[in-house]
Design a protein around this motif. Sequence first.
Motif, PDB file in Angstrom:
ATOM      1  N   LEU A 133       0.823  -1.103   0.044  1.00 56.05           N
ATOM      2  CA  LEU A 133       0.172  -0.082   0.076  1.00 56.05           C
ATOM      3  C   LEU A 133       0.981   1.358  -0.009  1.00 56.05           C
ATOM      4  N   ALA A 134       1.877   1.154   0.834  1.00 52.15           N
ATOM      5  CA  ALA A 134       2.824   2.523   0.793  1.00 52.15           C
ATOM      6  C   ALA A 134       3.350   2.637  -0.584  1.00 52.15           C
ATOM      7  N   ASP A 135       3.604   1.474  -1.141  1.00 45.92           N
ATOM      8  CA  ASP A 135       4.455   1.772  -2.657  1.00 45.92           C
ATOM      9  C   ASP A 135       3.230   2.407  -3.488  1.00 45.92           C
ATOM     10  N   ALA A 136       2.417   1.804  -3.535  1.00 50.28           N
ATOM     11  CA  ALA A 136       1.097   2.507  -4.622  1.00 50.28           C
ATOM     12  C   ALA A 136       0.788   3.900  -3.938  1.00 50.28           C
ATOM     13  N   LEU A 137       0.705   4.245  -2.993  1.00 53.56           N
ATOM     14  CA  LEU A 137       0.364   5.763  -2.594  1.00 53.56           C
ATOM     15  C   LEU A 137       1.536   6.562  -3.094  1.00 53.56           C
ATOM     16  N   ASP A 138       2.807   5.870  -2.918  1.00 51.03           N
ATOM     17  CA  ASP A 138       3.899   6.812  -3.210  1.00 51.03           C
ATOM     18  C   ASP A 138       4.080   7.121  -4.761  1.00 51.03           C
ATOM     19  N   ALA A 139       3.363   5.915  -5.418  1.00 56.98           N
ATOM     20  CA  ALA A 139       3.476   6.239  -6.917  1.00 56.98           C
ATOM     21  C   ALA A 139       2.264   7.083  -7.432  1.00 56.98           C
ATOM     22  N   VAL A 140       1.261   7.722  -6.551  1.00 59.81           N
ATOM     23  CA  VAL A 140       0.296   8.192  -7.258  1.00 59.81           C
ATOM     24  C   VAL A 140       0.249   9.691  -6.711  1.00 59.81           C
ATOM     25  N   ARG A 141       0.766   9.718  -5.402  1.00 56.31           N
ATOM     26  CA  ARG A 141       0.340  11.074  -4.561  1.00 56.31           C
ATOM     27  C   ARG A 141       0.795  12.313  -5.416  1.00 56.31           C
ATOM     28  N   PHE A 142       1.796  12.181  -6.167  1.00 56.24           N
ATOM     29  CA  PHE A 142       2.475  13.488  -6.855  1.00 56.24           C
ATOM     30  C   PHE A 142       1.356  14.006  -7.909  1.00 56.24           C
ATOM     31  N   ALA A 143       0.278  13.383  -8.271  1.00 51.79           N
ATOM     32  CA  ALA A 143      -0.546  13.588  -8.945  1.00 51.79           C
ATOM     33  C   ALA A 143      -1.979  14.310  -8.728  1.00 51.79           C
ATOM     34  N   VAL A 144      -2.070  14.315  -7.360  1.00 54.24           N
ATOM     35  CA  VAL A 144      -3.301  14.670  -6.712  1.00 54.24           C
ATOM     36  C   VAL A 144      -3.571  16.162  -7.196  1.00 54.24           C
ATOM     37  N   GLY A 145      -4.784  16.500  -7.373  1.00 49.08           N
ATOM     38  CA  GLY A 145      -5.248  17.974  -7.893  1.00 49.08           C
ATOM     39  C   GLY A 145      -5.186  18.936  -6.749  1.00 49.08           C
ATOM     40  N   ARG A 146      -4.930  19.961  -6.974  1.00 43.34           N
ATOM     41  CA  ARG A 146      -4.991  21.244  -6.156  1.00 43.34           C
ATOM     42  C   ARG A 146      -6.056  22.235  -6.441  1.00 43.34           C
ATOM     43  N   ASP A 147      -6.855  22.247  -7.626  1.00 46.43           N
ATOM     44  CA  ASP A 147      -7.525  23.154  -7.966  1.00 46.43           C
ATOM     45  C   ASP A 147      -8.894  23.203  -7.280  1.00 46.43           C
ATOM     46  N   PRO A 148      -9.055  24.293  -6.524  1.00 45.19           N
ATOM     47  CA  PRO A 148     -10.284  24.298  -5.522  1.00 45.19           C
ATOM     48  C   PRO A 148     -11.572  24.361  -6.464  1.00 45.19           C
ATOM     49  N   ASP A 149     -11.609  24.589  -7.702  1.00 46.60           N
ATOM     50  CA  ASP A 149     -12.816  24.371  -8.466  1.00 46.60           C
ATOM     51  C   ASP A 149     -13.116  23.021  -8.734  1.00 46.60           C
ATOM     52  N   LEU A 150     -12.090  22.191  -8.703  1.00 46.77           N
ATOM     53  CA  LEU A 150     -12.358  20.684  -9.012  1.00 46.77           C
ATOM     54  C   LEU A 150     -12.087  20.023  -7.858  1.00 46.77           C
ATOM     55  N   PRO A 151     -13.070  19.934  -6.946  1.00 46.25           N
ATOM     56  CA  PRO A 151     -12.702  19.256  -5.354  1.00 46.25           C
ATOM     57  C   PRO A 151     -12.777  17.623  -5.761  1.00 46.25           C
ATOM     58  N   MET A 152     -13.454  17.181  -6.766  1.00 45.18           N
ATOM     59  CA  MET A 152     -13.214  15.747  -6.757  1.00 45.18           C
ATOM     60  C   MET A 152     -12.212  15.256  -7.261  1.00 45.18           C
ATOM     61  N   LEU A 153     -11.039  16.211  -7.489  1.00 51.32           N
ATOM     62  CA  LEU A 153      -9.934  15.655  -7.818  1.00 51.32           C
ATOM     63  C   LEU A 153      -8.779  15.702  -6.548  1.00 51.32           C
ATOM     64  N   ALA A 154      -9.382  16.220  -5.389  1.00 47.83           N
ATOM     65  CA  ALA A 154      -8.325  16.707  -4.347  1.00 47.83           C
ATOM     66  C   ALA A 154      -8.017  15.686  -3.401  1.00 47.83           C
ATOM     67  N   GLY A 155      -8.075  14.266  -3.968  1.00 47.88           N
ATOM     68  CA  GLY A 155      -7.909  13.183  -3.097  1.00 47.88           C
ATOM     69  C   GLY A 155      -7.496  12.036  -4.073  1.00 47.88           C
ATOM     70  N   VAL A 156      -7.273  10.861  -3.403  1.00 47.78           N
ATOM     71  CA  VAL A 156      -6.731   9.556  -4.150  1.00 47.78           C
ATOM     72  C   VAL A 156      -8.176   8.672  -4.172  1.00 47.78           C
ATOM     73  N   LEU A 157      -8.385   8.137  -5.413  1.00 49.23           N
ATOM     74  CA  LEU A 157      -9.790   7.229  -5.630  1.00 49.23           C
ATOM     75  C   LEU A 157      -9.002   5.875  -5.062  1.00 49.23           C
ATOM     76  N   PHE A 158      -9.680   5.095  -4.142  1.00 52.82           N
ATOM     77  CA  PHE A 158      -9.619   3.782  -3.846  1.00 52.82           C
ATOM     78  C   PHE A 158     -10.476   3.051  -4.488  1.00 52.82           C
ATOM     79  N   ASP A 159     -10.117   2.368  -5.525  1.00 47.34           N
ATOM     80  CA  ASP A 159     -11.129   1.483  -6.202  1.00 47.34           C
ATOM     81  C   ASP A 159     -10.639  -0.175  -5.967  1.00 47.34           C
ATOM     82  N   ILE A 160     -11.795  -0.452  -5.373  1.00 47.50           N
ATOM     83  CA  ILE A 160     -11.625  -2.048  -4.892  1.00 47.50           C
ATOM     84  C   ILE A 160     -12.584  -2.891  -5.463  1.00 47.50           C
ATOM     85  N   GLU A 161     -11.846  -3.929  -6.201  1.00 44.96           N
ATOM     86  CA  GLU A 161     -12.707  -4.870  -6.773  1.00 44.96           C
ATOM     87  C   GLU A 161     -11.896  -6.410  -6.835  1.00 44.96           C
TER      88      GLU A 161
END
Length: 360
Positions: A133-161
């Motif tokens: 999990l640590a490796d996976a989070l490290d691989a994506v954290r840099f791409a999290v959005g910071r635009d206040p007009d796009l709050p849906m991009l201000a986090g990491v999607l956890f897609d469980i299947e």
Amino acid sequence: MRSIGEMARDSGLSVSALRFYDRGGVLVPAWVDPVSGYRWYGPEQLEEARLLARLRRAAMPLADIRLVLAGWSGADTGLVRELLRAHLRRLEAGLSDARDEFSALRALLDSREKPMPLPRTDVVRLSLAGPGLADALDAVRFAVGRDPDLPMLAGVLFDIEGGSLDVVATDRYRMAVARTGTGGHDGGRVQVVVPAPLVDAMRALLGDGEPVRFAVDGDRVTLDSGSGQTAGRCLDHEFPDYRRLVHTPEGSQAAVDTAAFRKAVETGPVVAGEPSGPGEPAAELTLLQVTGEGEVTLGDDRGSDLNQVAVNRAYLLDALDAGARDRLTLEIGAPTAPITIRRPDDEHTFSLLMPVRLDD
């Protein structure tokens, strides 16, 4: 006399744009060194370059720009004024058309608007390997959005299947996807968007390498590890369908030594791009191309080679760091297609970088 770099700095046009306008006969340097090929501009050309930059920002066609520049310093400004009025009329007509189209799109959205969703009732409990999990989070954290007009991009999607967890982040200009295995969930697909501060708190608990437990209970997520627990609410927004976004045209692949390639990008040539916002400095762009021998080259001028792809250098460096491998694979296609950075040993972990359009 100004060098091309000084002219770019003082006029607001990029170096690549100045070269383009020189080749097109729109703004020709006062003198070109016959030995080095360096371009030099006279003092009076600065006003022309600034005028050209303004007209291009206003999206005036090059054919009209030529006439404006030709008539700008003349005694009779009638042609220039008429060209400006005609272009403004085109822009106003285009804006009116755009408003009509957006009104139609809003009407379509209103017609398919879903009823107010009921509170989430998902209950999921997973066991995960902490390092995975640590490796996976490290691989994506840099791409999290910071635009206040796009709050849906201000986090990491956890897609469980099934038996896997995909974590995904995007700020529109880049996207990162990573996967890790899970245990304890055999139900349907569940997605939650975990806000960036909570993601960081989770990552801080993954340092000892022990197994961890991740739980979703309605709109609340919890991570338990041997060193502590953190919990919080998910973002109340729907993440875009990232699976549609990762299907990109195939391009030429090249394996790179990550450290050597990173150093080459960090110290290599760049061209100036557009500022990311008012008052922001111009972005530094790296030009990439895969040769017929399967090697990645870095250019300093797009010139007539339209196969080079421009990418934000800072974003490229972030993606190389997030790749976290001694060797990575770059996939570079058309100048309008995203650049893909892959781990050769993990097909489910990769980054996409959107190309940057260079000035015409």
